[in-house]
Design a protein around this motif. Structure first.
Motif, mmCIF file in Angstrom:
data_model
loop_
_atom_site.group_PDB
_atom_site.id
_atom_site.type_symbol
_atom_site.label_atom_id
_atom_site.label_comp_id
_atom_site.label_asym_id
_atom_site.label_seq_id
_atom_site.Cartn_x
_atom_site.Cartn_y
_atom_site.Cartn_z
ATOM 1 N N PHE A 79 -0.446 4.403 8.597
ATOM 2 C CA PHE A 79 -0.752 5.305 9.834
ATOM 3 C C PHE A 79 -0.896 3.967 10.880
ATOM 4 O O PHE A 79 -1.965 3.648 11.087
ATOM 5 N N LEU A 124 -3.590 13.878 9.640
ATOM 6 C CA LEU A 124 -3.301 13.216 10.775
ATOM 7 C C LEU A 124 -4.034 13.755 12.158
ATOM 8 O O LEU A 124 -3.772 14.957 12.165
ATOM 9 N N PHE A 133 2.511 8.153 16.049
ATOM 10 C CA PHE A 133 2.359 7.212 14.853
ATOM 11 C C PHE A 133 3.777 6.843 14.245
ATOM 12 O O PHE A 133 4.398 7.735 13.966
ATOM 13 N N VAL A 135 4.575 5.958 10.727
ATOM 14 C CA VAL A 135 4.323 6.193 9.309
ATOM 15 C C VAL A 135 4.910 5.382 8.316
ATOM 16 O O VAL A 135 6.244 5.662 8.227
#
Length: 160
Positions: A79, A124, A133, A135
């Motif tokens: 992340f 999250l 984010f 990922v």
């Protein structure tokens, strides 16, 4: 109640890697104008391939109540926040296929994480908008998600 601890490489090591640019870079590149902090996480997949997705998660507030943990048995999951805001990380050790006692961490600006394959974790949890984010995780066939409801617990920051 769980108090979220500052995220450090040492205290997060049982669950994954902390990605950050601390200390001197491993090498200088681009004519000496860019410091490279090399190979800070190992992506681990049973099969499939690495993919990069963009997540836009709704911000949460503290204290935060958690009642669901999940894990991905076939691949690690990184992340990488796309803003400077902190986010909350909830993880738990595995105890015979179910989550053990949860722990919580709070990031500082410039920190990202890579969860080891099979690590129990909360959803999250950005603390500010936007919750953007990048990922990096496994893209492949089969079910790579196990969810476990847990007795609700509250996470907050330390008062001092």
């Amino acid at each position: 109640m769980i108090i979220a601890q500052p995220l450090t490489a040492a205290n997060f090591a049982p669950f994954g890697d902390v990605l950050e640019a601390r200390g001197a870079p491993d090498k200088l590149i681009n004519a000496g104008l860019c410091g490279r902090y090399h190979d800070r996480a190992q992506m681990d997949f049973s099969d499939g391939r690495a993919g990069i997705s963009i997540f836009n998660a709704q911000p949460r507030s503290l204290p935060y109540t958690c009642d669901l943990l999940e894990r991905h048995p076939d691949g690690s999951q990184a992340f990488i926040p796309m803003t400077e805001h902190p986010f909350l990380i909830i993880v738990a050790p595995d105890q015979n296929g179910t989550p053990g006692r949860p722990q919580a961490f709070i990031t500082e600006p410039g920190q990202a994480i890579n969860l080891h394959r099979g690590t129990w974790h909360g959803v999250l949890t950005p603390l500010h908008a936007p919750g953007l984010f990048a990922v990096v995780d496994r893209i492949g066939g089969g079910a790579n998600l196990q969810e476990q409801t847990v007795p609700p617990f509250t996470v907050q920051l330390s008062s001092g």
